[in-house]
Design a protein around this motif. Sequence first.
Motif, mmCIF file in Angstrom:
data_model
loop_
_atom_site.group_PDB
_atom_site.id
_atom_site.type_symbol
_atom_site.label_atom_id
_atom_site.label_comp_id
_atom_site.label_asym_id
_atom_site.label_seq_id
_atom_site.Cartn_x
_atom_site.Cartn_y
_atom_site.Cartn_z
ATOM 1 N N LEU A 90 0.873 -1.171 0.021
ATOM 2 C CA LEU A 90 -0.089 0.073 0.121
ATOM 3 C C LEU A 90 0.855 1.271 0.108
ATOM 4 O O LEU A 90 1.711 1.494 0.807
ATOM 5 C CB LEU A 90 -0.856 -0.105 1.378
ATOM 6 C CG LEU A 90 -1.866 -1.163 1.075
ATOM 7 C CD1 LEU A 90 -2.365 -1.594 2.132
ATOM 8 C CD2 LEU A 90 -2.977 -0.699 0.218
ATOM 9 N N THR A 91 0.893 2.084 -1.214
ATOM 10 C CA THR A 91 1.487 3.300 -1.199
ATOM 11 C C THR A 91 0.635 4.255 -1.892
ATOM 12 O O THR A 91 0.113 3.979 -2.790
ATOM 13 C CB THR A 91 2.845 2.686 -1.927
ATOM 14 O OG1 THR A 91 3.564 4.120 -2.450
ATOM 15 C CG2 THR A 91 2.593 1.955 -3.036
ATOM 16 N N PRO A 92 1.159 5.528 -1.561
ATOM 17 C CA PRO A 92 0.274 6.617 -2.395
ATOM 18 C C PRO A 92 0.598 6.667 -3.974
ATOM 19 O O PRO A 92 0.023 7.094 -4.615
ATOM 20 C CB PRO A 92 0.684 7.972 -1.620
ATOM 21 C CG PRO A 92 1.794 7.668 -0.821
ATOM 22 C CD PRO A 92 1.857 5.978 -0.503
ATOM 23 N N VAL A 134 -0.719 -0.552 -4.620
ATOM 24 C CA VAL A 134 -1.836 0.106 -4.789
ATOM 25 C C VAL A 134 -2.154 1.249 -3.816
ATOM 26 O O VAL A 134 -1.531 1.153 -2.669
ATOM 27 C CB VAL A 134 -2.908 -1.059 -4.080
ATOM 28 C CG1 VAL A 134 -4.422 -0.442 -3.976
ATOM 29 C CG2 VAL A 134 -3.152 -2.186 -5.192
ATOM 30 N N SER A 135 -2.754 2.360 -4.519
ATOM 31 C CA SER A 135 -2.913 3.556 -3.581
ATOM 32 C C SER A 135 -4.217 3.735 -3.634
ATOM 33 O O SER A 135 -5.209 3.324 -4.342
ATOM 34 C CB SER A 135 -2.533 4.692 -4.587
ATOM 35 O OG SER A 135 -3.025 5.826 -4.031
ATOM 36 N N ILE A 136 -4.972 4.392 -2.254
ATOM 37 C CA ILE A 136 -6.370 4.560 -2.290
ATOM 38 C C ILE A 136 -6.734 6.145 -2.684
ATOM 39 O O ILE A 136 -7.861 6.452 -2.623
ATOM 40 C CB ILE A 136 -6.766 4.264 -0.941
ATOM 41 C CG1 ILE A 136 -6.248 4.983 0.115
ATOM 42 C CG2 ILE A 136 -6.686 2.684 -0.620
ATOM 43 C CD1 ILE A 136 -7.059 5.275 1.425
ATOM 44 N N GLY A 137 -5.772 6.557 -2.990
ATOM 45 C CA GLY A 137 -5.956 8.090 -3.378
ATOM 46 C C GLY A 137 -4.704 8.847 -3.567
ATOM 47 O O GLY A 137 -3.618 8.751 -2.995
ATOM 48 N N TYR A 139 -3.115 11.333 -2.138
ATOM 49 C CA TYR A 139 -2.824 11.988 -0.907
ATOM 50 C C TYR A 139 -1.801 11.003 -0.077
ATOM 51 O O TYR A 139 -2.063 9.826 -0.194
ATOM 52 C CB TYR A 139 -4.045 12.535 -0.073
ATOM 53 C CG TYR A 139 -5.138 11.428 0.130
ATOM 54 C CD1 TYR A 139 -6.016 11.312 -1.118
ATOM 55 C CD2 TYR A 139 -5.155 10.335 0.681
ATOM 56 C CE1 TYR A 139 -7.220 10.098 -0.844
ATOM 57 C CE2 TYR A 139 -5.987 9.379 0.930
ATOM 58 C CZ TYR A 139 -7.005 9.199 -0.181
ATOM 59 O OH TYR A 139 -7.666 8.298 -0.141
ATOM 60 N N VAL A 140 -1.365 11.798 1.023
ATOM 61 C CA VAL A 140 -0.367 10.927 1.853
ATOM 62 C C VAL A 140 -1.001 10.776 3.281
ATOM 63 O O VAL A 140 -1.332 11.716 3.755
ATOM 64 C CB VAL A 140 0.959 11.307 1.803
ATOM 65 C CG1 VAL A 140 1.973 10.432 2.530
ATOM 66 C CG2 VAL A 140 1.577 11.691 0.478
ATOM 67 N N LEU A 141 -1.296 9.406 3.762
ATOM 68 C CA LEU A 141 -1.792 8.908 4.942
ATOM 69 C C LEU A 141 -0.451 8.839 5.855
ATOM 70 O O LEU A 141 0.579 8.499 5.492
ATOM 71 C CB LEU A 141 -2.569 7.597 4.832
ATOM 72 C CG LEU A 141 -3.791 7.851 3.917
ATOM 73 C CD1 LEU A 141 -4.326 6.363 4.073
ATOM 74 C CD2 LEU A 141 -4.927 8.722 4.838
ATOM 75 N N GLY A 143 -0.240 6.315 7.508
ATOM 76 C CA GLY A 143 0.504 4.921 7.401
ATOM 77 C C GLY A 143 -0.526 4.142 6.551
ATOM 78 O O GLY A 143 -1.672 4.650 6.278
ATOM 79 N N ALA A 147 -5.465 2.513 4.474
ATOM 80 C CA ALA A 147 -5.678 2.115 3.237
ATOM 81 C C ALA A 147 -5.808 0.482 3.108
ATOM 82 O O ALA A 147 -6.822 0.015 2.270
ATOM 83 C CB ALA A 147 -4.179 2.420 2.507
HETATM 84 N N1 ADE Z 1 0.179 4.975 2.564
HETATM 85 C C1 ADE Z 1 0.129 6.279 2.762
HETATM 86 N N2 ADE Z 1 -0.683 6.881 2.239
HETATM 87 C C2 ADE Z 1 -1.223 6.065 1.183
HETATM 88 C C3 ADE Z 1 -2.337 6.134 0.028
HETATM 89 N N3 ADE Z 1 -3.016 7.316 -0.378
HETATM 90 N N4 ADE Z 1 -2.649 4.909 -0.256
HETATM 91 C C4 ADE Z 1 -2.040 3.468 -0.122
HETATM 92 N N5 ADE Z 1 -1.260 3.564 0.793
HETATM 93 C C5 ADE Z 1 -0.828 4.722 1.711
#
Ligand code: ADE
Length: 236
Positions: A90-92, A134-137, A139-141, A143, A147
């Motif tokens: 999971l990554t932006p 995979v990114s859920i959007g 923007y940066v969470l 963690g 996600a």
């Molecule tokens: N980890 C940090 N931001 C994320 C995002 N936007 N989607 C998935 N993983 C994340």
Amino acid sequence: MEIDIFTLFPDAFAWFERQRHVVGALARGSRLGYVNYRDHTPLSAGQVDDTPFGGGAGMVLRVDVVEAALRARYGRDPVELGRERRVIVLTPAGRLLDDELVDELAREAALTLLSGRYEGFDQRVTDHFTTDEVSIGRYVLAGGELAAMVVCDAVLRKLPGALGHEDSAFEESFSKALAGAPEYPHYTRPAEYRGWRVPEILLSGHHARIREWRQEQSRRRAERERGAPEPAAPEP
Ligand code: ADE
């Protein structure tokens, strides 16, 4: 569906597991498992991360720590794991999660989700241990836990029997049944509230016309999303 979630914060999922559709999915045989990287780190004092080579802010999850956690769970070299299950980081910066990807993931028998904190993972985790980013959007969470919950939520509700009424997943926003468009609006009682009337067509009992009206509403929402000018609303 069997989903393993690798995380530093397994407790974060306690609320998620109490949600009705998740409880239902688990009762029907799906399984959510958690692996805490910290429980498997080969480093002293529970260390899981380190400063980035080349400098910069934040900490990076170490490749040896992630390998140890994957080996502990699956008992083999994680380089080979991708042949038998999707291993998703999971990554932006990943592929944006949409209905098509959710459908694709819901067809899998097993998924592995890697959530990170800090500045994310050493790139060698992504390059050698995972099949998908995979990114859920955009923007940066703080963690990947939220996600991971989003992915699990969207996937579990697609599984057979997840929703009380099978049609509600079939003809929902972005589904093939609506040609990928957002869903039409819904109304319930009271039929009039503060002078705001429910569209008459929905009270007419005319199923074919209601269907047409809904599809038209769905098309209009799709056009609005694309930024097209709204057509003048005909009387329903
Ligand atoms: N980890 C940090 N931001 C994320 C995002 N936007 N989607 C998935 N993983 C994340």
